[in-house]
Design a protein around this motif. Structure first.
Motif, PDB file in Angstrom:
ATOM      1  N   ILE A   1      56.725  41.291 -18.462  1.00 56.62           N
ATOM      2  CA  ILE A   1      58.082  41.286 -17.038  1.00 56.62           C
ATOM      3  C   ILE A   1      59.417  40.449 -17.860  1.00 56.62           C
ATOM      4  CG2 ILE A   1      59.151  40.775 -15.137  1.00 56.62           C
ATOM      5  CD1 ILE A   1      56.980  43.061 -14.604  1.00 56.62           C
TER       6      ILE A   1
ATOM      7  N   ASN B   1      61.776  39.218 -17.267  1.00 54.76           N
ATOM      8  CA  ASN B   1      62.543  38.018 -16.736  1.00 54.76           C
ATOM      9  C   ASN B   1      61.402  36.821 -16.300  1.00 54.76           C
ATOM     10  OD1 ASN B   1      62.347  39.398 -14.461  1.00 54.76           O
ATOM     11  ND2 ASN B   1      64.428  39.666 -14.616  1.00 54.76           N
ATOM     12  N   LEU B   2      60.189  36.904 -16.504  1.00 59.32           N
ATOM     13  CA  LEU B   2      59.332  35.669 -16.333  1.00 59.32           C
ATOM     14  C   LEU B   2      58.931  35.423 -17.202  1.00 59.32           C
ATOM     15  CD1 LEU B   2      57.413  37.861 -13.628  1.00 59.32           C
ATOM     16  CD2 LEU B   2      58.924  35.983 -13.380  1.00 59.32           C
ATOM     17  N   THR B   3      58.802  34.314 -17.414  1.00 59.15           N
ATOM     18  CA  THR B   3      58.490  33.017 -18.943  1.00 59.15           C
ATOM     19  C   THR B   3      56.612  33.963 -19.134  1.00 59.15           C
ATOM     20  OG1 THR B   3      57.498  31.553 -17.705  1.00 59.15           O
ATOM     21  CG2 THR B   3      59.426  30.769 -18.510  1.00 59.15           C
TER      22      THR B   3
ATOM     23  N   HIS C   1      56.110  28.615 -21.951  1.00 62.79           N
ATOM     24  CA  HIS C   1      57.116  28.610 -20.829  1.00 62.79           C
ATOM     25  C   HIS C   1      58.880  29.293 -21.758  1.00 62.79           C
ATOM     26  CE1 HIS C   1      55.297  26.182 -17.991  1.00 62.79           C
ATOM     27  NE2 HIS C   1      55.251  25.095 -18.945  1.00 62.79           N
ATOM     28  N   ASN C   2      58.155  30.203 -22.577  1.00 66.86           N
ATOM     29  CA  ASN C   2      58.929  31.172 -22.882  1.00 66.86           C
ATOM     30  C   ASN C   2      59.002  32.176 -22.227  1.00 66.86           C
ATOM     31  OD1 ASN C   2      59.012  28.986 -25.001  1.00 66.86           O
ATOM     32  ND2 ASN C   2      59.848  29.945 -26.342  1.00 66.86           N
ATOM     33  N   PHE C   3      60.285  33.030 -22.629  1.00 63.41           N
ATOM     34  CA  PHE C   3      60.556  34.405 -21.872  1.00 63.41           C
ATOM     35  C   PHE C   3      59.953  35.604 -23.357  1.00 63.41           C
ATOM     36  CE2 PHE C   3      63.593  32.262 -19.787  1.00 63.41           C
ATOM     37  CZ  PHE C   3      62.965  32.391 -17.741  1.00 63.41           C
TER      38      PHE C   3
ATOM     39  N   ALA D   1      61.273  38.021 -24.321  1.00 61.15           N
ATOM     40  CA  ALA D   1      61.950  38.029 -25.434  1.00 61.15           C
ATOM     41  C   ALA D   1      62.207  37.187 -26.476  1.00 61.15           C
ATOM     42  CB  ALA D   1      63.456  38.210 -25.317  1.00 61.15           C
ATOM     43  N   GLN D   2      61.633  35.610 -26.032  1.00 57.79           N
ATOM     44  CA  GLN D   2      61.898  34.533 -27.536  1.00 57.79           C
ATOM     45  C   GLN D   2      60.014  34.526 -28.014  1.00 57.79           C
ATOM     46  OE1 GLN D   2      62.267  32.061 -24.258  1.00 57.79           O
ATOM     47  NE2 GLN D   2      64.695  31.593 -24.872  1.00 57.79           N
TER      48      GLN D   2
END
Ligand SMILES: Nc1ncnc2c1ncn2[C@@H]1O[C@H](COP(=O)(O)OP(=O)(O)O)[C@@H](O)[C@H]1O
Ligand SMILES: [Mg+2]
Lengths: 774, 233
Positions: free
Chosen positions: B97, B99-101, B133-135, B137-138
């Protein structure tokens, strides 16, 4: 030839048909509202203007006890005057028909100004006596037709009249004489006859038209006429009841409609813009593919602009149908019952319609082309990759640690979803705020009207019966009427006459100057802060709207000029908050200081029970007997156009709200099918998914509601400002109950949409949705 | 025992007039705790078989038993619970998902389970410690796939289904991911089924199922397992 790209756009549209349909609905409602109200107003205005021209409505009415043929010639010889005719005007009553009064005009030549329009029978040829042309509304109300005879006059002086024709008259488009607020066709009518049929009545009125080129002000014309013709009352069109009421009503409707429909249109346009942009955003991979296949940017943009056309054209058609057959037609059918004009039917088109269609086209095509252009700046490869999610690491709320920790897991997800997807939130908020404000405005209109009436009739008005006399009389002449009223607790005799009031900077108003006893108990005046105000010994009381219109304040002096040219200087002693009536109030003492006119009673304001109203009504000297309840009811009827609006307002805002929520729900759903499929694979139950995904819609609604309330109040204020006429001033008020109903309404819509979307969760195809990177 | 039994399972996809048989009379058996690879060229029906087993699709005919329960007769609700409590899924394209980390994505799965692992524990198992703790996309592809596996493992399922888990990754990263999966099978005793078209992965599996054109062409059991390090890619 439809090329492949066009085919693709058509197919996309079909796949998104429900969102597409909702957008078309939103746009057509915007078009409909904007052009529908205007259609109605234009229709009436044009019909009326046409009629004024065709029947040659007088520009001025001059009254004098007796007008000779040479007086008429003098007037005619004035350079600015085009035509002038003299008439005998008097009221005759029909004893049989419960005090019905005919306002009869007699001319000694063919009418060329205010020409009656023959509807049935034949015209008068000038030779017959005791034949008349009768008001068609009056004839209808009494079941009279051509060839019937009516009897007028008192006991021994009765006259028999033959109805030769049934007519409509341009002076009586809206016939509400004697301070009536709405027409009473049973009681009041008009008639035309030959001058010879009224031998006892002198010529007492001149009607005249001014050359079209003559751009003399009303004041200059009045002065000129008075110079030639001393001791006359002169009345312009703007003082003439029918002309003024029609003009005021139309201006009101037009301005309110404009404000409201602009507010509506803005909401619709914003929602459409955002939705179309989002639809395009979801197309970015297709754009990339098309680009890599070698389609030019121009070609792609051009083809996608087709989407704008696909929205505009159905909206245009649907919008026109709603505007023409729903809004304009229904307003027109109400209007035409009060306006006696030839009903030619609603005009099919006005420029407003094309303007609104153009706006819709601009918004839809603009949004597609702009987002197309934005996307096409990227390379095809970049386009085909999924859009990197916004790198906005954490939302602000997460920094408020205690708050963030207190949230449940799903609470965190919902919150973050809300704030990380700004476009989605913005669109939801705009839609919710727009529709909430419009709905509340609709409810508020009624609340405000009722509050205004309560204030006027419960707080200020202390009498419960008003009697108007046909002719101003001295107290002694009325002793027997006083006898009839001896059971009343309080009676205030007042004098009232029309004046022109000249304020600062050339502002002119035409109120009644009402002279009352200094210690009157009929009107409980209060200033704008709610402090009691008594009639002062110097100066007059005016209403805030009058102060505004004249641009004067307490302490200023205004010049009042009566219709016969007498000038009175009035100092504004205080501004009193009385929302109805175009009147200026002055005490007898103060009046005697500024004018030597004798005090003649025109109106009696009575506070009393169990009075014999029928006896009063049958007295020939009394022209009007009206109870407080009747006044209030009539006021409401006058405000019918506002009420008609309210229905349209609430209906349309409701539809807008629903369409917006629907688009929002569907877009959210389609953009998140992948997420939903993932949740489904993980084994989430339907209500758990709802909690995670749909709850944010409720939050958006909840956030939007207070702002909707604020904007709704502002809109209501603007609308009521526009509706303020010299006669009427309504302060904005939205009752708590209305707010609650409006809010519940919006929440119910949100939940309904959530319910519908939630049902769709069942049919999400996990496999298909997760197959590849979308 | 939590065995998997496929008994003459077929799956037809109807597309208008024509109907495609994606799985044709497939029968096999996978024992509890095994690491099984389903191998075959693209279009062979591997994904179809996996999806049938995962309760994401329903079979046209035949029986699929998991732990003596026939999943072909389950209704929607029962299938949801089956996925919820018994199955962990890993996809080629991670399906996190956005927008969840990382840790929240894992926590999301934990929400719906009876005896889940702690998210931090699950992430430790897949070897992701620092960037939790990254999203998504990161994170790199390999890291994202680790998060996806952690999400599946965290549910503490009986059965882990992986559809081309290394398909979108470079070989080196793919290798570590496979290492994680084989550890999960061997050390935690979970049944793991991996779908792939890459025959080089074969040596690490207990059981190999080969498919072609919707049919099972060969089923074999390997007693001696190669070590991951020994495999040449
Ligand atoms: N949803 C579907 N609709 C129609 N045909 C499908 C669908 N899913 C798979 N197929 C077909 O079934 C066959 C097997 O597909 P799949 O199981 O995805 O193969 P693999 O995973 O081995 O590449 C293919 O020929 C594919 O075209
Ligand atoms: Mg596959």
């Amino acid at each position: 030839m439809v090329d492949m790209l066009q085919k693709k756009v058509f197919r996309d549209t079909r796949e998104n048909r429900w969102s597409f349909f909702a957008i078309v609905c939103i746009c057509s409602l915007g078009i409909a509202l904007f052009s529908g109200i205007n259609l109605y107003v234009s229709t009436v205005e044009n019909e009326v203007a046409d009629y004024y021209k065709r029947a040659n409505l007088a520009d001025y009415w001059i009254y004098k006890a007796e007008i000779s043929a040479s007086d008429l010639d003098n007037i005619r010889s004035l350079a600015e005057i085009q035509e002038a005719q003299r008439r005998k005007v008097t009221d005759i009553s029909l004893p049989g028909a419960s005090g019905a009064v005919l306002h009869i005009h007699a001319v000694d030549e063919a009418a060329i100004i205010n020409m009656p329009e023959l509807l049935d029978g034949s015209k008068l040829d000038g030779s017959e006596t005791n034949a008349l042309l009768l008001d068609n509304r009056f004839a209808q109300a009494h079941g009279l037709s051509v060839g019937d005879r009516i009897t007028t006059g008192e006991d021994d002086r009765q006259t028999q009249w033959l109805i030769k024709g049934i007519v409509r008259d341009v002076e009586y488009v809206y016939y509400a004489p004697e301070g009536l607020t709405i027409p009473d066709y049973h009681k009041y009518g008009f008639a035309y006859t030959n001058a010879s049929s009224l031998p006892d009545v002198a010529f007492n009125e001149i009607i005249l038209t001014v050359h079209e080129g003559a751009n003399l002000s009303q004041e200059e014309i009045s002065n000129k006429v008075r110079e030639t013709f001393e001791g006359t009352n002169i009345l312009s069109r703007h003082h003439q009841t029918s002309y003024r009421k029609v003009a005021d009503a139309m201006t009101g409707v037009k301005q309110i409609g404009l404000l409201f429909s602009i507010a509506f249109f803005l909401t619709a346009a914003l929602v459409t813009w955002i939705t179309v942009s989002r639809m395009m955003e979801n197309q970015r991979q297709h754009l990339g593919t098309l680009r890599s296949l070698g389609y030019s940017k121009k070609k792609i943009t051009g083809r996608y602009a087709l989407l704008g056309g696909l929205i505009t054209i159905p909206s245009m058609i649907l919008g026109w149908v709603i505007a023409r057959y729903l809004i304009a037609e229904s307003l027109y059918s109400i209007g035409i019952t009060y306006y006696t004009i030839e009903a030619t039917g609603v005009t099919p088109f006005t420029p407003h319609f094309f303007m609104s269609v153009l706006c819709v086209a601009a918004v839809t095509c603009g949004a597609t082309m702009l987002s197309c252009r934005k996307s096409l700046k990227l390379t095809p490869a970049a386009l085909m990759r999924p859009k990197p999610p916004a790198h906005g690491h954490r939302i602000l709320l997460e920094r408020i640690a205690p708050f963030w920790r207190s949230l449940s897991f799903s609470g965190k997800i919902v919150t973050r979803n809300l704030f990380r997807n700004k476009v989605r939130m913005l669109m939801g908020l705009v839609g919710i705020i727009g529709s909430t404000s419009l709905i509340l405005c609709g409810f508020g209109l009624m609340n405000s009207i009722n509050a205004m009436l309560d204030k006027a009739f419960d707080e200020t008005v202390q009498y419960n019966l008003e009697i108007k006399l046909r002719t101003p009389s001295t107290g002694e002449q009325l002793s027997d009427i006083y006898d009839m009223l001896n059971s009343a607790r309080n009676i205030d005799a007042t004098m009232a006459f029309s004046v022109y009031l000249y304020g600062e900077g050339g502002n002119v108003q035409s109120p009644y100057l009402v002279v009352m006893d200094d210690r009157q108990k009929s009107l409980n005046f209060k200033d704008t802060e709610g402090n009691a105000v008594h009639l002062p010994e110097d100066g007059a009381l005016i209403t805030p709207r009058m102060a505004n219109a004249l641009n004067v304040d307490v302490g200023d002096t205004v010049t009042a000029e009566s219709l016969d040219g007498t000038v009175i200087a009035l100092k504004v002693a205080s501004i009193v908050d009385f929302p109805v009536g175009n009147e200026v109030y002055i005490g007898k003492t103060a009046f005697s200081k500024v004018s030597d006119l004798p005090f003649l009673v025109r109106t009696l304001l009575i506070n009393g029970q169990e009075l014999d109203l029928n006896k009063l009504k049958s007295d020939p000297r009394i022209s009007l007997v009206e109870t407080k309840e009747e006044m209030r009811d009539n006021m409401l009827i006058v405000l019918e156009s506002l009420q008609g609006f309210q229905v349209i307002l609430i209906l349309f805002s409701g539809l807008l709200a629903f369409a917006v929520m629907m688009v929002l729900g569907r877009m959210n759903y389609y953009e998140r099918t992948r997420e939903l499929a993932t949740l489904k694979v993980l084994g989430f139950h339907r209500n758990e998914m709802k909690r995670l995904v749909l709850r944010e819609n409720i939050w958006i609604t909840v956030f939007g509601l207070p702002f909707g309330y604020i904007i709704g109040t502002l809109l209501l204020r603007a609308i009521l400002d526009q509706a303020t006429t010299p006669d009427l001033e309504i302060s904005p008020l939205i009752a708590v109950f209305s707010i609650a109903v409006g809010f519940v309404f919006m929440l119910a819509f949100t939940m309904l949409v959530n319910y519908v979307m939630g049902r769709k969760f069942k049919s999400i195809d996990m496999v298909a949705s997760l197959k590849s990177v979308e | 025992m939590a065995d998997i039994i496929f008994n003459n399972v077929s799956k037809d996809y109807k597309m208008g007039e024509v109907s495609i048989r994606a799985a044709n009379q497939v029968s096999f058996r996978v024992g509890s705790g095994e690491l099984c690879i389903i191998l075959g060229p693209s279009g062979a029906g591997k994904t179809t078989v996996l999806n049938l087993l995962g309760g994401m699709e329903t079979a046209t005919s035949g029986k699929i038993l998991f732990a003596e329960q026939d999943i072909t007769t389950m209704n929607d609700l029962e299938l949801t619970d089956y996925r919820r409590y018994k199955i962990g899924f890993v996809f080629q394209f991670y399906n996190l998902i956005p927008n969840l980390t990382a840790v929240e994505n894992v926590e999301l799965a934990k929400q719906v389970c009876k005896s889940p692992l702690e998210p931090e524990e699950a992430l430790r198992i897949v070897g992701l410690k620092d960037r939790i703790h990254n999203f998504p996309a990161q994170l790199s592809g390999g890291e994202q796939q680790r998060v996806a596996i952690a999400r599946a493992v965290c549910k503490n399922p009986d059965l882990l289904l992986c559809d081309e888990p290394t398909g979108a990754l470079d070989t080196e990263t793919g290798k570590t991911i496979l290492g994680v999966l084989s550890d999960i099978s061997r050390k935690m005793g979970k049944t793991v089924i991996i779908v792939t078209h890459n025959s080089l992965l074969v040596p690490i599996a207990n059981r190999l199922i080969e498919m072609k054109n919707g049919k099972l062409v060969r089923e074999s059991v390997q007693e001696s397992l190669a070590d991951l390090e020994g495999i040449k890619w």
